[in-house]
Design an enzyme around this catalytic site. Structure first.
Site, PDB file in Angstrom:
ATOM      1  N   ALA A 128       0.823  -1.213   0.000  1.00 21.11           N
ATOM      2  CA  ALA A 128       0.000   0.000   0.000  1.00 21.11           C
ATOM      3  C   ALA A 128       0.855   1.260   0.000  1.00 21.11           C
ATOM      4  O   ALA A 128       0.342   2.356   0.187  1.00 21.11           O
ATOM      5  CB  ALA A 128      -0.926  -0.008   1.207  1.00 21.11           C
ATOM      6  N   LEU A 130       3.122   1.875   2.236  1.00 22.52           N
ATOM      7  CA  LEU A 130       3.455   2.219   3.625  1.00 22.52           C
ATOM      8  C   LEU A 130       4.648   1.402   4.120  1.00 22.52           C
ATOM      9  O   LEU A 130       4.933   1.344   5.307  1.00 22.52           O
ATOM     10  CB  LEU A 130       2.239   2.011   4.532  1.00 22.52           C
ATOM     11  CG  LEU A 130       1.012   2.848   4.128  1.00 22.52           C
ATOM     12  CD1 LEU A 130      -0.160   2.570   5.065  1.00 22.52           C
ATOM     13  CD2 LEU A 130       1.336   4.340   4.137  1.00 22.52           C
ATOM     14  N   SER A 133       7.412  -3.801   3.514  1.00 26.81           N
ATOM     15  CA  SER A 133       8.641  -4.559   3.219  1.00 26.81           C
ATOM     16  C   SER A 133       9.777  -4.170   4.158  1.00 26.81           C
ATOM     17  O   SER A 133      10.419  -5.040   4.753  1.00 26.81           O
ATOM     18  CB  SER A 133       9.053  -4.384   1.753  1.00 26.81           C
ATOM     19  OG  SER A 133       9.286  -3.031   1.443  1.00 26.81           O
ATOM     20  N   GLU A 168      16.826  -6.126   0.127  1.00 27.82           N
ATOM     21  CA  GLU A 168      15.768  -5.757  -0.827  1.00 27.82           C
ATOM     22  C   GLU A 168      16.344  -5.562  -2.231  1.00 27.82           C
ATOM     23  O   GLU A 168      15.733  -5.953  -3.213  1.00 27.82           O
ATOM     24  CB  GLU A 168      15.012  -4.504  -0.335  1.00 27.82           C
ATOM     25  CG  GLU A 168      13.736  -4.294  -1.103  1.00 27.82           C
ATOM     26  CD  GLU A 168      12.615  -3.585  -0.338  1.00 27.82           C
ATOM     27  OE1 GLU A 168      12.612  -3.581   0.907  1.00 27.82           O
ATOM     28  OE2 GLU A 168      11.732  -3.044  -1.015  1.00 27.82           O
ATOM     29  N   ASP A 180      13.152   3.829   3.483  1.00 25.40           N
ATOM     30  CA  ASP A 180      12.244   3.006   4.283  1.00 25.40           C
ATOM     31  C   ASP A 180      12.972   2.299   5.424  1.00 25.40           C
ATOM     32  O   ASP A 180      12.501   2.264   6.565  1.00 25.40           O
ATOM     33  CB  ASP A 180      11.574   1.945   3.396  1.00 25.40           C
ATOM     34  CG  ASP A 180      10.892   2.549   2.196  1.00 25.40           C
ATOM     35  OD1 ASP A 180      10.752   3.789   2.151  1.00 25.40           O
ATOM     36  OD2 ASP A 180      10.505   1.780   1.297  1.00 25.40           O
ATOM     37  N   TYR A 232       9.687   1.470 -11.853  1.00 25.36           N
ATOM     38  CA  TYR A 232      10.617   2.026 -10.874  1.00 25.36           C
ATOM     39  C   TYR A 232      12.037   2.025 -11.461  1.00 25.36           C
ATOM     40  O   TYR A 232      12.765   3.015 -11.389  1.00 25.36           O
ATOM     41  CB  TYR A 232      10.546   1.183  -9.599  1.00 25.36           C
ATOM     42  CG  TYR A 232      11.259   1.740  -8.402  1.00 25.36           C
ATOM     43  CD1 TYR A 232      10.554   2.435  -7.414  1.00 25.36           C
ATOM     44  CD2 TYR A 232      12.621   1.549  -8.217  1.00 25.36           C
ATOM     45  CE1 TYR A 232      11.195   2.927  -6.291  1.00 25.36           C
ATOM     46  CE2 TYR A 232      13.280   2.039  -7.098  1.00 25.36           C
ATOM     47  CZ  TYR A 232      12.558   2.721  -6.142  1.00 25.36           C
ATOM     48  OH  TYR A 232      13.213   3.202  -5.031  1.00 25.36           O
TER      49      TYR A 232
HETATM   50  P1  ADP Z   1       5.177  -1.966   0.538  1.00 28.12           P
HETATM   51  O1  ADP Z   1       6.550  -2.020   1.110  1.00 28.12           O
HETATM   52  O2  ADP Z   1       4.798  -0.604   0.079  1.00 28.12           O
HETATM   53  O3  ADP Z   1       4.137  -2.543   1.439  1.00 28.12           O
HETATM   54  P2  ADP Z   1       6.371  -3.789  -1.328  1.00 28.12           P
HETATM   55  O4  ADP Z   1       5.931  -4.316  -2.633  1.00 28.12           O
HETATM   56  O5  ADP Z   1       7.677  -3.104  -1.237  1.00 28.12           O
HETATM   57  O6  ADP Z   1       5.190  -2.852  -0.780  1.00 28.12           O
HETATM   58  O7  ADP Z   1       6.417  -4.974  -0.262  1.00 28.12           O
HETATM   59  C1  ADP Z   1       5.306  -5.838  -0.084  1.00 28.12           C
HETATM   60  C2  ADP Z   1       5.778  -7.268  -0.022  1.00 28.12           C
HETATM   61  O8  ADP Z   1       6.533  -7.494   1.198  1.00 28.12           O
HETATM   62  C3  ADP Z   1       4.655  -8.275   0.065  1.00 28.12           C
HETATM   63  O9  ADP Z   1       4.159  -8.591  -1.217  1.00 28.12           O
HETATM   64  C4  ADP Z   1       5.333  -9.469   0.730  1.00 28.12           C
HETATM   65  O10 ADP Z   1       6.104 -10.213  -0.193  1.00 28.12           O
HETATM   66  C5  ADP Z   1       6.301  -8.798   1.686  1.00 28.12           C
HETATM   67  N1  ADP Z   1       5.739  -8.682   3.043  1.00 28.12           N
HETATM   68  C6  ADP Z   1       5.605  -7.553   3.758  1.00 28.12           C
HETATM   69  N2  ADP Z   1       5.069  -7.798   4.969  1.00 28.12           N
HETATM   70  C7  ADP Z   1       4.847  -9.141   5.031  1.00 28.12           C
HETATM   71  C8  ADP Z   1       4.309 -10.013   6.008  1.00 28.12           C
HETATM   72  N3  ADP Z   1       3.879  -9.586   7.179  1.00 28.12           N
HETATM   73  N4  ADP Z   1       4.263 -11.331   5.701  1.00 28.12           N
HETATM   74  C9  ADP Z   1       4.683 -11.785   4.516  1.00 28.12           C
HETATM   75  N5  ADP Z   1       5.189 -11.006   3.567  1.00 28.12           N
HETATM   76  C10 ADP Z   1       5.285  -9.698   3.791  1.00 28.12           C
HETATM   77 MG    MG Z   2       8.354  -1.649   0.070  1.00 30.09          MG
END
Ligand code: ADP
Ligand code: MG
Length: 387
Positions: A128, A130, A133, A168, A180, A232
């Site tokens: 979202a 936020l 990751s 990452e 982040d 990106y």
């Molecule tokens: P953002 O960091 O904005 O939320 P990203 O695409 O950078 O979006 O990261 C999201 C990804 O991080 C998810 O698709 C998943 O792979 C991983 N992730 C984040 N939090 C969790 C969680 N609590 N459990 C499993 N995977 C997670």
């Molecule tokens: Mg992220």
């Protein structure tokens, strides 16, 4: 119960059900929202994020062997099992790459990470904008360092920031500039964190939102994006090329006159965003430090326009909610995060929260867009041990 306590309980329950063990400890790290300074972190610029009170909690138990077992309460995240020697680039994919990749990078930084069973739970919405990751990486990183017996001090936190960025970039394969991870590990409650991204130097900037009679609202468009996708990388490539043509190491060192020297209109627009966004960060910091946070609204608006028109990373959902929020009384609003969906923020007076929430919902319904979710956020602390 606070968000951190709630997620800690869920992570412990997951550790028990997935791996049948009790934790040695539980750590939590926050998501973030960026007040201003978007798409500057990989250009050596300045940004001003704040940590959320929403967190990812990681419950972990040290093992006597070299096995690593990872689980998440997220239903789409399959459990991962491997060994300490097998967590690096190419070895892990999907969600586990964030967690295993962090363990790999922390090891690479010289920390004697032990085998472990680990489970996470998060109320930072995934994808979202936020930074779920980085909250995941930071929670896993600090858990691993403490299981390895390292003292939690500033040097350790800087090491963990670098490791989370490496995870990452190199294991997940997503281009992230470091904002982040830095805010997840160094934020101070009640403040935003001014980050000089080229050396990750930070300064807390007390926000004083409540004192000024203001609130920050996050509007999650629920249109998901993945930073790992090509857009990106294309923006980064454009910025690198613009910097190269200007003979600069960092595009953020360009001035407005340099921008006009770029012949290619696309590169010129990208550079114009980066240069003007850094200026907006500086102005916002000056205003906030002078106790004039109520005056930053127009700078948020200008940031959105720049991201939409010059950087071309907005989306119809973001434009619609930003416009609706403003019409309903927000002092300023803009998209946040990588773009192409994700979230927007609006600076509002608490009395307008309901009207703004209703307005963004109505605007999206009218256009047949996904229904957004709004939440009011306050500035929370950095990654820490919970219990
Ligand atoms: P953002 O960091 O904005 O939320 P990203 O695409 O950078 O979006 O990261 C999201 C990804 O991080 C998810 O698709 C998943 O792979 C991983 N992730 C984040 N939090 C969790 C969680 N609590 N459990 C499993 N995977 C997670
Ligand atoms: Mg992220």
């Amino acid at each position: 119960m606070s968000s951190a306590e709630e997620q800690a309980e869920l992570a412990v329950a997951e550790l028990r059900s997935a791996w049948g063990v009790q934790p040695d400890g539980v750590w939590a790290a926050p998501g973030r929202v960026n007040l201003i300074g978007e798409h500057v972190d990989y250009n050596g610029g300045r940004c001003l994020p704040l940590a959320l009170t929403r967190v990812t909690a990681a419950a972990a138990r040290r093992r006597d062997d070299d096995r690593v077992r990872l689980a998440s309460t997220d239903p789409s995240a399959a459990p991962f099992e491997g060994t300490l020697a097998d967590l690096g680039p190419g070895a892990v994919s999907g969600w586990a790459a964030y967690a295993a990749g962090t363990l790999w990078a922390v090891q690479q930084a010289g920390v004697d990470v032990p085998g472990m069973d680990l489970a996470v739970s998060s109320d930072v919405p995934l994808g979202a904008g936020l930074s779920s990751s980085a909250s995941l990486e930071a929670a896993v990183a600090i858990a691993a360092a403490e299981l390895a017996g390292r003292d939690d001090d500033e040097a350790l936190r800087h090491l963990l920031i670098r490791a989370a960025i490496r995870a990452e970039n190199e294991v997940v394969g997503a281009g992230t500039g470091g904002m982040d991870q830095t805010v997840a590990l160094l934020a101070e409650e009640g403040s935003a964190l001014l980050i000089h991204t080229r050396d990750l130097r930070t300064e807390p900037v007390h926000l004083g939102l409540a004192e000024a009679g203001l609130e920050l609202m996050v509007i999650d468009t629920r249109v998901s994006h993945t930073l790992a996708d090509g857009q990106y990388a294309e923006r980064r490539a454009d910025c690198d090329e613009a910097a190269r043509q200007l003979g600069l190491e960092w595009l953020s060192d360009a001035g407005p006159a340099d921008v006009e020297r770029l012949a290619d209109p696309r590169l010129r627009a990208r550079a114009r965003h980066v240069v003007s966004e850094n200026q907006r960060v500086d102005t916002v910091v000056e205003l906030v430090r002078a106790g004039r946070v109520a005056e930053i609204g127009p700078l948020l608006d200008a940031s959105h326009a720049s991201l939409r028109n010059d950087y071309e990373v907005s989306a119809v959902e973001l434009d619609v909610v930003v416009a609706a929020a403003r019409e309903a009384g927000a002092l300023g609003a803009r998209m946040v995060g990588g773009g192409f969906g994700g979230s927007a923020i609006a600076l509002i007076r608490p009395g307008d929260a309901e009207a703004v929430g209703d307005a963004v919902l109505a605007a999206c319904r009218q256009r047949g867009l996904a229904e957004p979710v709004t939440l009011t956020v306050t500035s929370g602390p950095a990654a820490r041990r919970i219990c």
